[in-house]
Scaffold this active site. Structure first.
Site, PDB file in Angstrom:
ATOM      1  N   GLU A   1       0.825  -1.208   0.000  1.00 29.59           N
ATOM      2  CA  GLU A   1       0.000   0.000   0.000  1.00 29.59           C
ATOM      3  C   GLU A   1       0.861   1.261   0.000  1.00 29.59           C
ATOM      4  O   GLU A   1       1.623   1.487   0.943  1.00 29.59           O
ATOM      5  CB  GLU A   1      -0.908   0.023   1.228  1.00 29.59           C
ATOM      6  CG  GLU A   1      -1.751   1.287   1.335  1.00 29.59           C
ATOM      7  CD  GLU A   1      -2.481   1.397   2.664  1.00 29.59           C
ATOM      8  OE1 GLU A   1      -3.528   2.064   2.719  1.00 29.59           O
ATOM      9  OE2 GLU A   1      -1.994   0.822   3.663  1.00 29.59           O
TER      10      GLU A   1
ATOM     11  N   GLU B   1     -11.598   2.987   6.559  1.00 31.47           N
ATOM     12  CA  GLU B   1     -10.454   3.313   7.410  1.00 31.47           C
ATOM     13  C   GLU B   1     -10.396   4.824   7.621  1.00 31.47           C
ATOM     14  O   GLU B   1      -9.558   5.514   7.062  1.00 31.47           O
ATOM     15  CB  GLU B   1      -9.152   2.795   6.787  1.00 31.47           C
ATOM     16  CG  GLU B   1      -7.971   2.861   7.750  1.00 31.47           C
ATOM     17  CD  GLU B   1      -6.668   2.426   7.117  1.00 31.47           C
ATOM     18  OE1 GLU B   1      -5.868   1.778   7.803  1.00 31.47           O
ATOM     19  OE2 GLU B   1      -6.429   2.756   5.934  1.00 31.47           O
TER      20      GLU B   1
END
Length: 265
Positions: free
Chosen positions: A146, A243
């Site tokens: 990521e 998130e």
């Protein structure tokens, strides 16, 4: 439509961590993710998932010493043995929790890093990810990388989408994928729809949050409804991790889900 997973490291912080599973289920979520499971025995987490009727969607490999500022081991030269141990530990949890994917955090460059240091990080990263992918394949698990923005995480080694794609190509593992976080991508690269379309075949997981303050997705500069609609059109079948940091109580901030005009269950 993509399924929504509650990130329990950020959502439902009104509750102790182990009580967040039930809170997420009561709010309508069917999946959860979080940063790390390692403070709890796998059996305890398995029971919480089962009691709440939830799927474990994602968590991170051990990051090194988080309390002193370490943010992953995957690219750190000289820490290869520790990284390999972290992979084995994460897979032990993944198997117990039936978790289909793990995020391998890259780690930080030193502020004084030169081109040679960068090259050493890159070579270590590729080597370590090959190991992680090979081990994860044994239990049919994906490994994710990521890009994380350097405003929130200064000196993070992987911060741009183009770099992530280069790494995926260099590693060449069938079970290594991109964790496409719209929040981080908007801050570092922008052009979200273009990146989503161009990289779609490499995307294993998506995460959302409002930009610039990482609050509810409908707050800020990103048109998340348009992006999730395009994600659906592209045929995405995975989870979308929520998130973000709620402005207030988590439940009071979940009204944004109704704007999707879908049954996210």
């Amino acid at each position: 439509m993509p399924r929504l997973a509650a990130n329990l490291s950020m959502l439902f912080n009104e509750h102790d961590f182990l009580d967040r599973f039930a809170a997420a289920s009561e709010a309508g979520f069917k999946g959860v993710e979080y940063l790390f499971p390692y403070a709890y025995a796998p059996k305890i987490l398995r029971e919480k998932l089962d009691d709440a009727g939830l799927e474990q969607v994602l968590f991170n490999l051990p990051p090194g010493d988080w309390e002193v500022g370490e943010r992953g081991l995957a690219s750190l030269p000289g820490r290869e043995a520790e990284f390999r141990d972290s992979v084995i530990e994460a897979l032990r949890y993944a198997e117990a929790l039936n978790c289909p994917q793990l995020h391998a955090m890259a780690g930080l460059l030193s502020e004084s890093a030169n081109s040679e240091a960068y090259k050493a990080h890159q070579e270590t990263y590729v080597k370590n990810l090959r190991f992680a992918a090979a081990e994860a394949a044994k239990i049919d698990c994906k490994v994710l990388i990521e890009p994380i923005n350097i405003r929130d995480m200064p000196n993070y080694f992987l911060s741009h989408q183009a770099h992530a794609m280069e790494v995926l190509t260099a590693v060449g593992a069938d079970n290594l994928y991109l964790q496409f976080d719209l929040y981080h991508c908007q801050i570092m690269d922008g052009d979200l729809t273009h990146h989503m379309e161009r990289q779609f075949s490499s995307i294993g997981h998506v995460q959302i949050a409002g930009v610039p303050k990482r609050n509810e997705p409908d707050v800020g500069e990103v048109n998340f409804i348009s992006l999730l609609k395009r994600l659906k059109e592209l045929g995405y079948q995975g989870w979308v991790g929520c998130e973000y940091r709620p402005v207030g109580e988590t439940i009071k901030g979940l009204g944004w889900i109704n704007k999707l005009n879908i049954d996210f269950n």
